[in-house]
Design an enzyme around this catalytic site. Structure first.
Site, PDB file in Angstrom:
ATOM      1  NE  ARG A  81      -3.462  -2.754   0.434  1.00 45.11           N
ATOM      2  CZ  ARG A  81      -3.535  -3.783  -0.397  1.00 45.11           C
ATOM      3  NH1 ARG A  81      -2.827  -3.762  -1.530  1.00 45.11           N
ATOM      4  NH2 ARG A  81      -4.292  -4.825  -0.129  1.00 45.11           N
ATOM      5  NE  ARG A 143      -1.745 -11.912  -0.826  1.00 45.15           N
ATOM      6  CZ  ARG A 143      -2.955 -11.972  -0.286  1.00 45.15           C
ATOM      7  NH1 ARG A 143      -3.945 -12.619  -0.888  1.00 45.15           N
ATOM      8  NH2 ARG A 143      -3.167 -11.410   0.893  1.00 45.15           N
ATOM      9  CE  LYS A 173      -2.101 -10.962   4.531  1.00 47.21           C
ATOM     10  NZ  LYS A 173      -2.413  -9.579   4.121  1.00 47.21           N
ATOM     11  CG  HIS A 174      -5.578 -14.880   4.810  1.00 46.32           C
ATOM     12  ND1 HIS A 174      -4.552 -15.146   3.937  1.00 46.32           N
ATOM     13  CD2 HIS A 174      -5.937 -13.587   4.607  1.00 46.32           C
ATOM     14  CE1 HIS A 174      -4.314 -14.053   3.212  1.00 46.32           C
ATOM     15  NE2 HIS A 174      -5.145 -13.102   3.601  1.00 46.32           N
ATOM     16  CG  HIS A 186     -10.566 -10.312  -1.944  1.00 45.18           C
ATOM     17  ND1 HIS A 186      -9.519 -11.186  -1.841  1.00 45.18           N
ATOM     18  CD2 HIS A 186     -10.176  -9.172  -1.323  1.00 45.18           C
ATOM     19  CE1 HIS A 186      -8.528 -10.602  -1.188  1.00 45.18           C
ATOM     20  NE2 HIS A 186      -8.903  -9.390  -0.851  1.00 45.18           N
ATOM     21  CG  ASP A 256      -9.016 -10.893   5.187  1.00 46.45           C
ATOM     22  OD1 ASP A 256      -8.672  -9.718   4.956  1.00 46.45           O
ATOM     23  OD2 ASP A 256      -8.737 -11.839   4.416  1.00 46.45           O
TER      24      ASP A 256
END
Length: 488
Positions: A81, A143, A173-174, A186, A256
């Protein structure tokens, strides 16, 4: 907030919520909620312009609430980000796992943390502790550190330790593991189709290692574990008890994002927040109010707070459960505030990729065949979609290769007309069964593959360069290899 709620309940309810917001300046509504005790804020790419702007923004957040946790997704590779504009200066986890040097992994994590601290970020939703045993997994892939539980474990531990040394809270995570799924949470609700025995030997191994290493936060995943019922893990007390009771974790559990379709459609965001807290989660990550669907962030977080308060008032959610969660959030926030005050300022260039990042990315590169001397090549991206969790995607690799090799980026639709040297960039979202893509792979002088899936034998006639990661560091490493030419 409801009129019947006490100031203590109101403050506890706010403490367990961490929303995103729209824009690059702190809105007054969010500043006011922070002053009232809001637990944290999530930053996304749309909140970030550059380092100076980000420092001003995080300083305003901490001024409004010194113990608020400023959170971001900084995994390296395709997921960043704070560096979404240019791409991550660190290779992604799969590339790091391929190198399999835990000292290097720890150093990368420490340097990542130093950068985040310099920008005012307290917590990163990393490392990814999922064991990616499913090559067709649409959302994890690069990832993850790999497909072997022990390899993933040692790099999860190294990352957690490095982040802690650098002054940032790591959040594996997750939980209990998203790596063997074939759907993206998602977009829908995936199922972790594994027995309790398999989970104990595979999915839970990295999380257990992280807990034993003293990790302070763990993020749940939105996926169904049939052995524990039909409720998604984030909302499931039986799954949360695996983490609390079986693994012995006593730190903060974070959800999440609850704006993800896996729980946003059913039971809905408000009910999901209530159920997650009831199940034993401490901090509700609300999500990004501009992607993939826009919503009113202020109205949404106020509605979530009202829903939690209403559940406390009608007895469906115990006030002491919310108080316990709020205490965990505030405790971690206070600890992180102390770390910020004690942190030594670190001078970092906003533009340069550290030598460590380049070295780590270069160590993961794998070359098959002979790379020709390249002269003004045409560069084609053969993937039209990307990972929903990613910030910078294939365009980072395309632009870096074009800049460093004096090439030109051409759309896939125009690739058939190319009569010069061709570099094709592919990833795990490339439609390899498409006739145009298939023909282009045979025509290419070099194929640069940033994903984890193996290409079919005979599908590439030229050289194949594998980075196992997207992002700026891996793109620069690939450009360096291609620029050398004639490299077997």
């Amino acid at each position: 907030m409801t009129s019947e709620s006490t100031p203590t309940v109101r403050r506890d309810v706010l403490a367990v919520l961490s929303p995103g917001f729209v824009g690059t300046e702190l809105p007054e509504w969010l500043a006011e909620l922070l002053r009232q005790g809001l637990g944290g804020v999530w930053l996304f790419g749309q909140n970030v312009v550059d380092d100076d702007q980000l420092r001003r923004l995080t300083a305003q957040i901490h001024e409004a609430n010194p113990t608020a946790l400023v959170c971001s997704d900084e995994e390296g590779g395709t997921v960043t980000r704070v560096d979404h504009v240019r791409g991550s200066r660190w290779p992604g986890p799969w590339a790091v796992g391929k190198v399999d040097d835990t000292d290097l992994t720890r150093d990368v994590a420490t340097a990542t943390a130093a950068r985040l601290v310099s920008l005012g970020v307290d917590l990163t939703a990393a490392p990814v502790a999922d064991v990616n045993v499913e090559p067709e997994n649409p959302v994890i892939g690069t990832r993850s550190f790999g497909a072997d539980p022990e390899l993933v474990s040692r790099h999860v531990v190294a990352t957690v330790e490095g982040l802690r040394v650098g002054g940032v809270v790591g959040c594996p995570k997750h939980f209990p593991g998203h790596g063997s799924t074939t759907q993206d949470s998602h977009l829908t609700l995936p199922t972790l189709d594994a027995s309790t025995e398999v989970m104990a030997q595979r999915e839970l191994v990295p999380f257990r290692a992280a807990v034993e290493a003293g990790v302070e936060c763990v993020m749940t995943g939105h996926l169904v574990v049939p052995a524990h019922g039909s409720a998604p893990a984030t909302l499931n007390a039986s799954v949360i008890s695996l983490l609390r009771d079986d693994l012995g974790f006593d730190g903060m559990i974070c959800t999440d994002a609850i704006d993800m379709e896996a729980v946003a459609q059913d039971p809905g965001r408000e009910e999901a927040a209530v159920q997650a807290l009831r199940a034993g989660v401490d901090l509700v990550c609300v999500g990004n109010p501009v992607f993939p669907q826009e919503y009113d962030a202020e109205a949404d977080v106020l509605a979530l707070a009202r829903a939690v308060e209403a559940a406390i008032e009608d007895g469906s959610l115990a006030a002491n459960r919310v108080a316990e969660a709020a205490d965990r959030v505030r405790h971690l926030g206070a600890r992180q505030a102390e770390r910020r005050r004690a942190a030594e300022p670190v001078e970092q260039s906003a533009d340069a990729v550290p030598e460590l990042g380049l070295r780590a990315a270069a160590a993961a590169i794998d070359v098959t065949g002979t790379i020709p001397a390249l002269t003004l090549p045409v560069i084609v991206g053969a993937s039209s979609s990307g990972n929903m969790a990613s910030g910078a995607r294939q365009e980072v690799v395309l632009s870096v290769l074009a800049r460093h090799l004096e090439g030109t980026v051409v759309d896939l639709s125009d690739a058939a007309e190319i009569d010069s040297q061709v570099i094709v960039v592919v990833d795990d979202h490339t439609p390899f069964d498409d006739d145009t893509v298939s023909a282009l792979l045979h025509h290419a002088d070099v194929v640069v593959h940033t994903g984890i899936r193996d290409l079919a034998p005979g599908s590439v006639d030229g050289a194949l360069v594998r980075t196992f990661s997207g992002g700026l560091a891996s793109a620069l490493a690939a450009a360096s290899v291609l620029g050398s030419g004639d490299k077997a």
